[in-house]
Design a protein around this motif. Structure first.
Motif, mmCIF file in Angstrom:
data_model
loop_
_atom_site.group_PDB
_atom_site.id
_atom_site.type_symbol
_atom_site.label_atom_id
_atom_site.label_comp_id
_atom_site.label_asym_id
_atom_site.label_seq_id
_atom_site.Cartn_x
_atom_site.Cartn_y
_atom_site.Cartn_z
ATOM 1 N N ILE A 458 0.888 -1.167 0.000
ATOM 2 C CA ILE A 458 0.000 0.000 0.000
ATOM 3 C C ILE A 458 0.924 1.214 0.000
ATOM 4 O O ILE A 458 1.928 1.234 0.717
ATOM 5 N N PHE A 459 0.611 2.194 -0.838
ATOM 6 C CA PHE A 459 1.515 3.331 -0.974
ATOM 7 C C PHE A 459 0.711 4.569 -1.346
ATOM 8 O O PHE A 459 -0.378 4.454 -1.929
ATOM 9 N N PRO A 460 1.223 5.754 -1.007
ATOM 10 C CA PRO A 460 0.435 6.970 -1.272
ATOM 11 C C PRO A 460 0.374 7.280 -2.765
ATOM 12 O O PRO A 460 1.300 6.961 -3.516
ATOM 13 N N THR A 463 3.331 7.919 -5.765
ATOM 14 C CA THR A 463 4.551 7.127 -5.583
ATOM 15 C C THR A 463 5.002 6.565 -6.933
ATOM 16 O O THR A 463 4.193 6.076 -7.712
ATOM 17 N N HIS A 466 9.500 2.681 -8.984
ATOM 18 C CA HIS A 466 10.845 2.225 -8.632
ATOM 19 C C HIS A 466 11.041 2.185 -7.120
ATOM 20 O O HIS A 466 11.924 1.488 -6.627
ATOM 21 N N LEU A 467 10.195 2.926 -6.386
ATOM 22 C CA LEU A 467 10.319 2.901 -4.926
ATOM 23 C C LEU A 467 9.808 1.592 -4.333
ATOM 24 O O LEU A 467 10.016 1.323 -3.150
ATOM 25 N N LEU A 468 9.132 0.770 -5.130
ATOM 26 C CA LEU A 468 8.611 -0.502 -4.621
ATOM 27 C C LEU A 468 9.538 -1.668 -4.931
ATOM 28 O O LEU A 468 9.347 -2.777 -4.445
ATOM 29 N N ASP A 469 10.545 -1.427 -5.768
ATOM 30 C CA ASP A 469 11.393 -2.526 -6.231
ATOM 31 C C ASP A 469 12.042 -3.304 -5.078
ATOM 32 O O ASP A 469 12.088 -4.528 -5.099
ATOM 33 N N SER A 470 12.533 -2.596 -4.070
ATOM 34 C CA SER A 470 13.243 -3.283 -2.973
ATOM 35 C C SER A 470 12.323 -4.189 -2.169
ATOM 36 O O SER A 470 12.798 -5.143 -1.546
ATOM 37 N N PHE A 471 11.024 -3.875 -2.146
ATOM 38 C CA PHE A 471 10.092 -4.758 -1.427
ATOM 39 C C PHE A 471 10.184 -6.186 -1.985
ATOM 40 O O PHE A 471 10.071 -7.160 -1.248
ATOM 41 N N SER A 474 13.581 -7.919 -0.539
ATOM 42 C CA SER A 474 13.948 -7.940 0.874
ATOM 43 C C SER A 474 14.135 -9.360 1.420
ATOM 44 O O SER A 474 15.137 -9.641 2.089
ATOM 45 N N TYR A 506 14.678 -0.917 -10.017
ATOM 46 C CA TYR A 506 15.734 -0.120 -9.389
ATOM 47 C C TYR A 506 16.520 0.666 -10.426
ATOM 48 O O TYR A 506 17.299 1.541 -10.087
ATOM 49 N N LYS A 507 16.312 0.329 -11.705
ATOM 50 C CA LYS A 507 17.164 0.926 -12.728
ATOM 51 C C LYS A 507 16.634 2.264 -13.241
ATOM 52 O O LYS A 507 17.348 2.986 -13.903
ATOM 53 N N THR A 508 15.365 2.556 -12.991
ATOM 54 C CA THR A 508 14.815 3.811 -13.510
ATOM 55 C C THR A 508 14.521 4.762 -12.372
ATOM 56 O O THR A 508 14.298 4.359 -11.242
ATOM 57 N N PHE A 509 14.509 6.028 -12.697
ATOM 58 C CA PHE A 509 14.189 7.035 -11.692
ATOM 59 C C PHE A 509 13.152 7.975 -12.293
ATOM 60 O O PHE A 509 12.354 8.574 -11.593
ATOM 61 N N ILE B 458 19.384 -5.978 5.176
ATOM 62 C CA ILE B 458 20.571 -6.605 4.585
ATOM 63 C C ILE B 458 20.444 -6.428 3.081
ATOM 64 O O ILE B 458 19.354 -6.596 2.528
ATOM 65 N N HIS B 466 19.168 5.060 -1.825
ATOM 66 C CA HIS B 466 17.782 5.444 -2.101
ATOM 67 C C HIS B 466 16.871 4.231 -2.258
ATOM 68 O O HIS B 466 15.658 4.347 -2.117
ATOM 69 N N LEU B 467 17.467 3.060 -2.523
ATOM 70 C CA LEU B 467 16.650 1.855 -2.659
ATOM 71 C C LEU B 467 16.135 1.363 -1.306
ATOM 72 O O LEU B 467 15.275 0.485 -1.247
ATOM 73 N N SER B 470 12.099 3.162 0.975
ATOM 74 C CA SER B 470 10.723 2.662 1.169
ATOM 75 C C SER B 470 10.601 1.715 2.359
ATOM 76 O O SER B 470 9.518 1.586 2.928
ATOM 77 N N PHE B 471 11.697 1.040 2.711
ATOM 78 C CA PHE B 471 11.644 0.165 3.888
ATOM 79 C C PHE B 471 11.196 0.973 5.115
ATOM 80 O O PHE B 471 10.480 0.482 5.974
ATOM 81 N N TRP B 477 2.890 3.443 5.546
ATOM 82 C CA TRP B 477 2.047 3.376 4.345
ATOM 83 C C TRP B 477 0.855 2.437 4.549
ATOM 84 O O TRP B 477 -0.251 2.727 4.105
ATOM 85 N N ASP B 478 1.123 1.289 5.211
ATOM 86 C CA ASP B 478 0.044 0.317 5.395
ATOM 87 C C ASP B 478 -1.164 0.940 6.084
ATOM 88 O O ASP B 478 -2.292 0.487 5.885
ATOM 89 N N ASP B 482 2.581 8.903 6.185
ATOM 90 C CA ASP B 482 3.848 9.095 5.466
ATOM 91 C C ASP B 482 4.554 10.307 6.065
ATOM 92 O O ASP B 482 3.997 11.004 6.920
ATOM 93 N N PHE B 509 18.807 9.982 -6.902
ATOM 94 C CA PHE B 509 19.020 8.769 -7.676
ATOM 95 C C PHE B 509 20.512 8.656 -7.959
ATOM 96 O O PHE B 509 21.041 7.580 -8.134
#
Lengths: 623, 623
Positions: A458-460, A463, A466-471, A474, A506-509, B458, B466-467, B470-471, B477-478, B482, B509
């Motif tokens: 869930i995100f505002p 957003t 690319h900000l969700l990529d790390s999810f 993890s 992660y590659k785009t901004f 990790i 920047h990656l 979002s953590f 967000w849930d 924010d 970025f």
């Protein structure tokens, strides 16, 4: 897969690089980009110049040939494939690795002083030209446009440019008429104070006019450009396609329309001269809007002071946000696609143990089941049907030389999709037809956790993807695992399976913020070279989310899976999932059972229905 | 806060804008940027020209004065403050809002045709000059450098440029001698084939020579430039600071050194002419390396063909990776800082209920306790001591007009830090001295979950900060919450509390990948306008992580908190934490108890020790 022998071809190319017939002055290097004149990702056979000269036929790569060297830049998806397909004349430049030089740096390091570097100005996007030209100039070299494509001069059996019939889409599919799309576009043009808009991307032309074609395999597009003025519409397209009465009626070519909706049809090849004429007729403060990825040739047709360049065109952005008709079409397409895959997986479970099913047979069978569905047009990309070590080749496509037999001892990865007249699909499932090892289950479960983390995020509003990529990474990262590709791409509506301006990588901004109605893929993976590949991919729709505090009325978003195909529970180590993750899987499977079950029932596919019921049994934690 | 009356000042400025004494031709607009000649974030009083002309003294803002208008651009942090501090002569331009014009667009809209726009070329960074100049030129205007700063000509009581004594740092603090730093820099220069490197940022000069100063409040730097050649070192610095025997010895000014380590000391003001001389003496292919944020004046001193510009200098990158001596120093500094905060919080718990402690008194008390610690130098930034609604003003600093009394009914947020000779600290704790509401605890716990998610993350080597942003937001967000700032910034080692090239923010970025030895802050928050602010900030060190599969030997990283100050458990809703999160809090508090407990014991601070023990009791899940 044996490499293409390119010694003779390179010799010929090096000759024409010096031939006064084709170049004003000899060029010491020649760049062969991936794309066509529309910067398409998927290209027609006549545009596969980089594959012709090198043998490497992945979807992304740039070849550069100098008098001494031949080098190929490609990304992590294609390292293995490129290495297999190219002979020793070629050096593989692994993009994304620390020690790999950029094309510019490499050129500077190998070229003699004051060199000329040639490139086809219709093939290179303007932004790339600018960057490359600047870098070369600052090192004393010159980037020069070579009008005649040098590959074409040595490509004796080059196929013809396709020119296939068009399909017209009515309002029930598109939701908005092409006239209303033109009105909306002109209003965006007025906002930015531009007088002309040049449509260069093939999917943008197709979307704007509610037409589809089949000039390029997998992508329902046709070769055309359009130039939209405030009172004029020019469509540059070849062949007798405009003689089709259905097309003529759709475009109202024969009716006496308001003049501002009268379409002037012109030859495809006349775009450059027509655009030059537009450019020559401009008064100060009159601007022409182009994508900054339009070709250098077309961009140069407009004098610099009159250009208005943006990374994403208003058509690209409007196209990404699907309306209700398109969303409903995408839902229908995904239901049909799931029916076909339930049939396939049920069939595979019976046949694989016999040892007679190869990757190619499985891919063909998937296509057969899909083709039985209503409004099926073609596949949306080359099916990735890969078992065991082939699964680790991220963009693998089975060919006779590599074709492996599916077995009960190896993981099978199927990434496939189709074009239906109501929507485009793209789904990956990873299956084991025997007993997976604990390690395979562990890896699969981390990938699944990543898939769920994105899908349930869930995100505002506002957003960027690319900000969700790390999810998605993890859970893998926690154990020291990762995958070398982005997590998701935009998906078209009976259009290209990859489209901008949004995605999850992660590659785009510079991606555009996600908004309700956008459709992207969610496809984390894990790949063990020489052993197996795992990927779990759904196509998901961005929808409004309900949250306790709603971001001070800024609103929030989440995803709804459109893909409804069971995720193999046999591959899941249930104890690695949280309660929330288990619930997600069970809810997802419940929905598959209800929605796809009903359709299987309706189609009388009882055996596949039984398979679906069995595959969607709820997960229970066992310790 | 009453606004500054600027009518007379603006009249004077408009006169000098036309005076042949200062400008070759009259300028129709004059730009007053925020920074100094080194693009510092914190500036000396003599450089506060924008505050002098407008009254607005926030840390970010650009003033532009034309014959008719005076306008101020600043960002969301300062809308209220700027509106309060400026009189009616000024128009506030709220950056980030949709309808706010850019400086260029506004200038084009108000200027008569063919105008000249003046700016001090020493104050404007080269990249900003380029952008602004291009935009103005394309509209028929000209950006022109005005040698004499026009604000200085009317600022009759302008304070003198500070010129305070220097501090020398020996190897026990820096780990590397300045000679070895020069050797490493020259090797980077050789790699990039540049002959000269110009050091323009104050913290880079200080770091390179292992010197510190106090010319700018909170930042232990001194006004200087340096120009490093392959065989020469030039240090541009004013005053009698080079007569200090300790400094002379540190820099070996009087010893007969190898000539390539002989430092030539030159007047601060001679940098431009010296650089012009360097520029004039270059042969083709000889390059000079500058930051692309160096001033336009210095950048222009080097002919364009000879410039090598990068966003981050090799010093910036080397400085960010702390060596063992620096890391140990940072650890020591954070232990002392924690001792001071334990004293403070113990004192606050006793005093707040009496109703006599204001935000200013609390801030002063924090400084008092810090100043009792060994090697304390000064604060590292203006203490943010804020209670109740003031906590929602993210960059709040208590002043008499806003000073609020701490109470048992409101949340208190303290964001503060200090410079010690062995390290720089920056810590935020949010406390309640009475009974927090369920909602306050809920919000605090989401912020804590975000803090832990980053701190315990990790990730593979090569990941950019920047990656991870979002953590920090996922738990907020849930629930539809924010915060509108980044999650972390680089921290210097007895240097600037904000430094590049790494950080943890959705806004950047181009940050450099995180690597072991880098130090950043981890500071998610939540702010409820008019009610309260919550932020939990630790300074954390990037360290190698141990993972099960170690990213195929690519290696992995995680964070170790250097800040060891209890997180108020009273504010935590334990049932919202996972087992893993509870363990993180308990392990963290155990470490605080051991490490800070031992130091409190050593310093004989028994009451604060009792407070620490009580505040670090393990969390137990209660349902």
């Amino acid at each position: 897969m044996s490499p293409k022998i390119t010694t003779e071809l390179l010799k010929q190319l090096r000759q024409v690089m010096k031939s006064p017939k084709y170049v004003q002055e000899p060029v010491q290097a020649y760049i062969v980009p991936s794309g066509d004149a529309h910067q398409s990702e998927y290209i027609a056979p006549c545009d596969c110049r980089r594959a012709f000269i090198s043998g490497f036929d992945g979807s992304a790569g740039t070849a550069i040939v100098t008098e001494q060297h031949a080098a190929m830049w490609t990304d992590g998806r294609y390292f293995l494939q490129a290495a297999h397909q190219m002979d020793n004349n070629w050096t593989l430049m692994k993009m994304g690795l620390k020690d790999t030089p950029t094309q510019e740096d490499w050129l500077v390091s190998v070229l003699p002083e004051g060199s000329k570097v040639g490139v086809d100005p219709f093939i290179i996007p303007a932004d790339q030209w600018k960057r490359m030209s600047k870098a070369l100039r600052s090192a004393g070299h010159d980037l020069v446009p070579v009008k005649e494509n040098l590959i074409d001069t040595i490509w004796t059996d080059c196929p013809q440019r396709p020119c296939k019939p068009l399909i017209t889409l009515d309002l029930s599919y598109t939701g908005v008429s092409w006239r209303d799309k033109i009105v909306a576009l002109r209003s965006k043009m007025a906002e930015r104070k531009v007088l002309w808009f040049v449509v260069t991307a093939l999917d943008e032309v197709a979307w704007l006019f509610n037409l589809r074609g089949s000039d390029v395999e997998y992508n329902p597009v046709f070769f055309a450009y359009a130039v939209i003025g405030m009172n004029t519409i020019r469509l540059f397209i070849d062949g007798d396609r405009m003689t089709d009465p259905a097309v003529r009626e759709h475009l109202q070519l024969d009716s006496t329309l308001d003049p501002e909706f009268k379409i002037q049809v012109m030859p495809y090849g006349s775009i450059l001269s027509e655009l030059q004429a537009v450019g020559a007729g401009l008064s100060p403060k009159e601007k022409v809007w182009l994508s900054d990825k339009a070709s250098y040739a077309l961009t140069e047709a407009i004098p610099k002071a009159y250009r208005y360049l943006t990374p994403y065109t208003p058509i690209c952005i409007a196209k990404a946000v699907k309306n209700a008709s398109e969303t409903e079409g995408m839902r229908r397409a995904h239901i049909k696609d799931a029916v076909a895959l339930c049939e396939l997986f049920n069939w595979l479970e019976k046949e694989v143990p016999k040892g007679t099913v190869t990757e190619i047979i499985a891919a063909d069978k998937a296509e057969e089941f899909r083709s039985q569905q209503k409004d099926f047009v073609e596949l949306s990309f080359a099916t990735i049907s890969s078992t065991g070590p082939n699964g680790a080749i991220i963009h693998y496509k089975p060919v006779p030389e590599t074709n492996r037999t599916l077995s009960v001892n190896e993981i099978y990865l199927l990434d496939s999709g189709a074009q239906y007249k109501d929507g485009t699909t793209d789904v990956t499932r990873t299956m084991h037809f025997g007993t997976p090892s604990a390690y395979e289950k562990e890896c699969f479960t981390y990938v699944l956790k990543g898939h769920i983390a994105v899908s349930a995020a869930i995100f505002p509003n506002g957003t960027k993807g690319h900000l969700l990529d790390s999810f998605a990474r993890s859970a893998l990262w926690d154990c020291g695992l990762d995958y070398l590709h982005g997590t998701g791409h935009g998906v078209g509506s009976f259009l290209n399976v990859h489209e901008g301006p949004c995605g999850i990588s992660y590659k785009t901004f510079a991606d555009e913020p996600l908004e309700a109605g956008m459709i992207v893929s969610d496809e984390p993976g894990y790949y063990e070279d020489g052993s197996f590949g795992i990927r779990i991919e759904n196509v998901v729709l961005v929808i409004p989310a309900e949250t306790k505090y709603n971001f001070k009325n800024r609103g929030s978003l989440t995803f709804e899976p459109l893909t409804l195909v069971p995720i193999q529970t046999k591959m899941i180590d249930v104890n690695l999932l949280t309660q929330k993750e288990r619930n997600w899987v069970n809810d997802y499977h419940q929905k598959c059972r209800e929605v796809i079950g009903a359709e299987l029932e309706r189609q009388g596919r009882h055996e596949a229905l039984r398979w679906l019921i069995q595959e969607t049994e709820p997960l229970i934690r066992v310790q």
